[in-house]
Design a protein around this motif. Sequence first.
Motif, PDB file in Angstrom:
ATOM      1  N   SER A 267      40.899  38.114  42.600  1.00  0.00           N
ATOM      2  CA  SER A 267      41.428  38.072  43.954  1.00  0.00           C
ATOM      3  C   SER A 267      41.971  36.689  44.296  1.00  0.00           C
TER       4      SER A 267
ATOM      5  N   GLN B 237      39.973  45.411  48.657  1.00  0.00           N
ATOM      6  CA  GLN B 237      39.477  44.812  47.426  1.00  0.00           C
ATOM      7  C   GLN B 237      38.535  45.783  46.696  1.00  0.00           C
TER       8      GLN B 237
ATOM      9  N   ASP C 195      42.105  42.177  44.066  1.00  0.00           N
ATOM     10  CA  ASP C 195      42.927  42.606  45.210  1.00  0.00           C
ATOM     11  C   ASP C 195      43.601  43.923  44.837  1.00  0.00           C
TER      12      ASP C 195
END
Length: 409
Positions: free
Chosen positions: A232, A196, A214
């Motif tokens: 994410s 990440q 992500d």
Amino acid sequence: MGDMKKKAVMILGAGVMQIPMIKKAKEMGLFVIASDRNSKAEGFFEADLALTLDIKNAEAHARWAAENKDTYNISGVVAGADVAITAASVSSALGLPGIPVEVAERSNNKSLMKERWLKDGIPTPWAEEVTTLQEARDAIKKTGLPCMVKAIDNAASRGSRRIDTIDELSDALIDAKEHSTTGTALIEEFVEGPEQSVELIVWKGAHYRFGIVDRHFGFGQFPIETGHTNPSALTLDVQERLYRVVEDAAASLGIDFGPYKADTILTKKGPMVLELPARLSGGFHSQYTTPSATGLEPQKMALALATGLDVKKEYCERTKSDVTICKAIFPDPGTVRLIRGVDAAKKLPGVEQVFVMVNEGDEIPAYRNCGHRVCYIIASGRNATEAELNWQRAANTVRINTTPEKIYA
């Protein structure tokens, strides 16, 4: 000469990725001085003053800023690229808001960073700085194989790769050292898991959270980021754990003002921090995908803090809940023969930007680091599935044909 009523901001970097920040600074009423070593940098057309100067040359920037502070009413400096040291040198020389140069250096040098984290118990893969092949072999006795061999102070994965056998060490070490200003390299324990990018801005002791994306990778042993998805898909409790680890890691380095962004990995042992420069994210993340997906404005907040303008609540409030994807397409290495479909792709639903970094006749080398990427597409949707479909439709429309290289580098 600058409008004396206006505050001026120095933005370090004037390439495609810096254009949004230059535009936002002007929207905020700032006089923009953009610097870049490329005299034809695209951002120069948007800036009020173009300064042809290598953004890695901290001393030259500090000197120019000191000589011109009063002329232009220079009130702040922001790193538009991976040059936190130059930004800190300017702010220190002029007594402007920023972090000390030594903190910027620590956030830019993977060895100094690791040393501090390992001492402070921040979860991060074990690593050691090495110069010689023998030192590297000794370090690998501690990490085992596979392991990572990395440049000490470069960005975009330049000089970094995973090695699986000791026979690969010599080449990897040479590559890493060539991409480090220190002439050394980092041997790092290899850890696995989804990765990440975590972005925050610290001000008056509070850490403002600007989202987690992500990251996606390809190309085996070369850690080339193929793109990212914003925000994410991780659960909120996992994101909370990531934020906490990253906030501790920033505090450990002494970052107590302004932006920072961490590369993190979710391992079997839990979240770990890989690196943490004291700057905003690159890779079209803070510039494009964060405002597009969430409405958050990390660039505006960083500019306001740097220049002493009011920090507006709207900079750090989510107003959207879309998903934005930025991914690269990878034509075969070789000579670019033909580029087609870019304008058509830009008109497709959900497509926000298409950036092509090559022209017909240019050479595309074998992909070895993130700096070799040549085309990015940014697409949005109400959810990840829709964003991915919109991205794929654009990727199918853009054609970059190459004549293959006879010998692959």
